[in-house]
Design a protein around this motif. Structure first.
Motif, PDB file in Angstrom:
ATOM      1  N   GLY A  34       0.804  -1.228   0.000  1.00 28.82           N
ATOM      2  CA  GLY A  34       0.000   0.000   0.000  1.00 28.82           C
ATOM      3  C   GLY A  34       0.833   1.272   0.000  1.00 28.82           C
ATOM      4  O   GLY A  34       0.498   2.244  -0.664  1.00 28.82           O
ATOM      5  N   HIS A  35       1.916   1.289   0.778  1.00 35.00           N
ATOM      6  CA  HIS A  35       2.820   2.440   0.762  1.00 35.00           C
ATOM      7  C   HIS A  35       4.156   2.055   1.377  1.00 35.00           C
ATOM      8  O   HIS A  35       4.301   0.955   1.921  1.00 35.00           O
ATOM      9  CB  HIS A  35       2.194   3.652   1.453  1.00 35.00           C
ATOM     10  N   ALA A  36       5.135   2.983   1.309  1.00 34.04           N
ATOM     11  CA  ALA A  36       6.526   2.595   1.539  1.00 34.04           C
ATOM     12  C   ALA A  36       6.993   2.619   2.989  1.00 34.04           C
ATOM     13  O   ALA A  36       8.107   2.201   3.273  1.00 34.04           O
ATOM     14  CB  ALA A  36       7.440   3.509   0.713  1.00 34.04           C
ATOM     15  N   HIS A  37       6.193   3.106   3.926  1.00 33.67           N
ATOM     16  CA  HIS A  37       6.673   3.158   5.314  1.00 33.67           C
ATOM     17  C   HIS A  37       7.116   1.786   5.799  1.00 33.67           C
ATOM     18  O   HIS A  37       6.511   0.762   5.441  1.00 33.67           O
ATOM     19  CB  HIS A  37       5.564   3.693   6.233  1.00 33.67           C
ATOM     20  N   LEU A  38       8.138   1.804   6.660  1.00 25.12           N
ATOM     21  CA  LEU A  38       8.771   0.564   7.118  1.00 25.12           C
ATOM     22  C   LEU A  38       7.805  -0.404   7.820  1.00 25.12           C
ATOM     23  O   LEU A  38       7.963  -1.617   7.716  1.00 25.12           O
ATOM     24  CB  LEU A  38       9.898   0.951   8.090  1.00 25.12           C
ATOM     25  N   ASP A  39       6.811   0.144   8.526  1.00 24.75           N
ATOM     26  CA  ASP A  39       5.872  -0.754   9.214  1.00 24.75           C
ATOM     27  C   ASP A  39       4.895  -1.410   8.227  1.00 24.75           C
ATOM     28  O   ASP A  39       4.019  -2.183   8.633  1.00 24.75           O
ATOM     29  CB  ASP A  39       5.126  -0.037  10.358  1.00 24.75           C
ATOM     30  N   HIS A  40       5.083  -1.120   6.919  1.00 24.14           N
ATOM     31  CA  HIS A  40       4.298  -1.794   5.872  1.00 24.14           C
ATOM     32  C   HIS A  40       5.195  -2.553   4.879  1.00 24.14           C
ATOM     33  O   HIS A  40       4.693  -3.289   4.038  1.00 24.14           O
ATOM     34  CB  HIS A  40       3.428  -0.773   5.118  1.00 24.14           C
ATOM     35  N   THR A  41       6.521  -2.319   4.949  1.00 26.79           N
ATOM     36  CA  THR A  41       7.427  -2.935   3.961  1.00 26.79           C
ATOM     37  C   THR A  41       8.644  -3.643   4.581  1.00 26.79           C
ATOM     38  O   THR A  41       9.341  -4.378   3.885  1.00 26.79           O
ATOM     39  CB  THR A  41       7.998  -1.852   3.011  1.00 26.79           C
ATOM     40  N   GLY A  70      -3.803   9.146  -0.251  1.00 26.91           N
ATOM     41  CA  GLY A  70      -3.498  10.488   0.267  1.00 26.91           C
ATOM     42  C   GLY A  70      -2.606  10.521   1.508  1.00 26.91           C
ATOM     43  O   GLY A  70      -2.570  11.517   2.218  1.00 26.91           O
ATOM     44  N   HIS A  71      -1.866   9.449   1.766  1.00 25.26           N
ATOM     45  CA  HIS A  71      -1.063   9.360   3.007  1.00 25.26           C
ATOM     46  C   HIS A  71       0.365   9.849   2.776  1.00 25.26           C
ATOM     47  O   HIS A  71       0.807  10.800   3.408  1.00 25.26           O
ATOM     48  CB  HIS A  71      -1.109   7.908   3.482  1.00 25.26           C
ATOM     49  N   ILE A  72       1.105   9.179   1.875  1.00 26.77           N
ATOM     50  CA  ILE A  72       2.404   9.679   1.421  1.00 26.77           C
ATOM     51  C   ILE A  72       2.443   9.489  -0.095  1.00 26.77           C
ATOM     52  O   ILE A  72       1.547   8.851  -0.659  1.00 26.77           O
ATOM     53  CB  ILE A  72       3.615   8.943   2.079  1.00 26.77           C
ATOM     54  N   SER A 114      -4.627   0.424   3.812  1.00 23.12           N
ATOM     55  CA  SER A 114      -3.270   0.696   4.292  1.00 23.12           C
ATOM     56  C   SER A 114      -3.392   1.954   5.168  1.00 23.12           C
ATOM     57  O   SER A 114      -4.422   2.112   5.821  1.00 23.12           O
ATOM     58  CB  SER A 114      -2.301   0.842   3.121  1.00 23.12           C
ATOM     59  N   ASP A 115      -2.413   2.871   5.208  1.00 25.48           N
ATOM     60  CA  ASP A 115      -2.627   4.087   6.015  1.00 25.48           C
ATOM     61  C   ASP A 115      -3.331   5.141   5.162  1.00 25.48           C
ATOM     62  O   ASP A 115      -2.996   5.315   3.994  1.00 25.48           O
ATOM     63  CB  ASP A 115      -1.296   4.655   6.507  1.00 25.48           C
ATOM     64  N   LEU A 116      -4.268   5.850   5.793  1.00 22.22           N
ATOM     65  CA  LEU A 116      -5.017   6.880   5.050  1.00 22.22           C
ATOM     66  C   LEU A 116      -4.480   8.262   5.372  1.00 22.22           C
ATOM     67  O   LEU A 116      -4.068   8.533   6.505  1.00 22.22           O
ATOM     68  CB  LEU A 116      -6.497   6.836   5.435  1.00 22.22           C
TER      69      LEU A 116
HETATM   70 ZN    ZN Z   1       2.339   5.012   6.908  1.00 19.36          ZN
END
Ligand code: ZN
Length: 296
Positions: free
Chosen positions: A60-67, A151-153, A172-174
């Motif tokens: 969903g997006h690149a933040h470490l807690d998702h990748t 719209g998160h990053i 994912s994160d909004l």
């Molecule tokens: Zn995030």
């Protein structure tokens, strides 16, 4: 559809959800657990499923807690395809490379092997396939994937999976609107199941216009006193927002822009990704920069 939660449930890090649909195993995000020593130990634990048997991963997006556990997933046998937007793919590499350095240092200190290496990141990146917002693709017969802006990053996406007459929506994160740099999260009008993040669900955020005013006051005072202002900030999104806010404030008030230094190699590289993908920025920002280009 069968949905199992292996992270970010009753907690806010380690996002990792397994969806089984029409005989395929699809992972949504594969992030690291953060927050304390116990959380870090969980990152080294074997996955609760067999990475070899996973067909696809959707990021969903690149933040470490998702990748952050993607390199481990590949090291442990995953060979399928990974879907993400083009900016997410590039930001994921930057975030993981930055984290690999820290992982190496931490491993040396604690006398154990690192969670992943640069080589694992190279192997991971080969599996990525980029798709854009609103593009729908069949990742397998009877499973359709569509991304919408979260719209998160930069590049963050809401995942829509259509299969067997059911629609799964994973946010994912909004994003927290209004954002100057990004369009607000897109409204999804129908779904059979919704998996939604809720990290700041119980909190009222400060009005962003008040934030800009506060920043302007602090910059003014510092400039007036010939001082130096140090602003610690996240490398992704917050740094670029801050750069934009300073620029915007100086343009509106027709004042001389103070000299500022961006003292973070990661934030500099991330800013380059922002410049590379203007189509993922808000229409307002694109218009401002187009005007600047024309007048340059
Ligand atoms: Zn995030």
């Amino acid at each position: 559809m069968r949905i199992s939660f292996y992270g970010a449930a009753r907690e806010v890090t380690g996002s990792n959800i397994l969806v089984e649909a029409t005989g395929k195993q699809i992972l949504l995000d594969c992030g690291i657990f953060q927050g304390n020593k116990f959380a870090e130990e969980r990152n080294f634990a074997p996955f609760a499923y067999h990475p070899k048997e996973i067909d696809f991963v959707i990021v969903g997006h690149a933040h470490l807690d998702h990748t952050g556990r993607l390199p481990k997933l590949v090291k442990d046998g995953f060979k399928g395809r990974i879907y993400a937007t083009a900016p997410t793919k590039e930001l994921t590499r930057l975030v993981l490379e930055d984290s690999a350095k820290l992982a190496r240092e931490e491993a040396r200190r604690n006398n154990h092997p690192p969670l992943f290496s640069e080589n694992d990141i190279d192997n991971l990146m080969e599996l990525f396939e980029s798709i854009s917002y609103d593009e729908s693709i069949e990742i397998s017969p009877q499973v359709k994937l569509t991304f919408k802006n979260a719209g998160h990053i930069l590049g963050s996406a809401i995942t829509i999976l259509d299969s067997g007459g059911k629609r799964l929506v994973y946010t994912s994160d909004l994003g927290n609107k209004p954002s100057e740099l990004l369009e607000p999260p897109e409204l999804i009008l129908n779904a059979s199941y919704v998996i939604c993040e809720s990290t700041y669900g119980g909190r009222t955020h400060e009005d962003p216009s008040r934030r800009e005013q506060k920043l302007a006051e602090i910059i003014n005072t510092t400039v007036f006193q010939n001082g130096v202002l140090l602003i610690p900030t996240f490398a992704i999104e917050r740094t670029q927002e801050l750069l934009h806010d300073i620029e915007h404030f100086c343009t509106i008030n027709k004042c001389e822009k103070p000299t500022f230094y961006l003292d973070s190699p990661l934030a500099q590289k991330v800013t380059e990704v922002f410049e590379k993908y203007p189509e993922y920025l808000s229409g307002k920002i694109r218009r401002v920069h187009k005007d600047e280009d024309l007048s340059a």
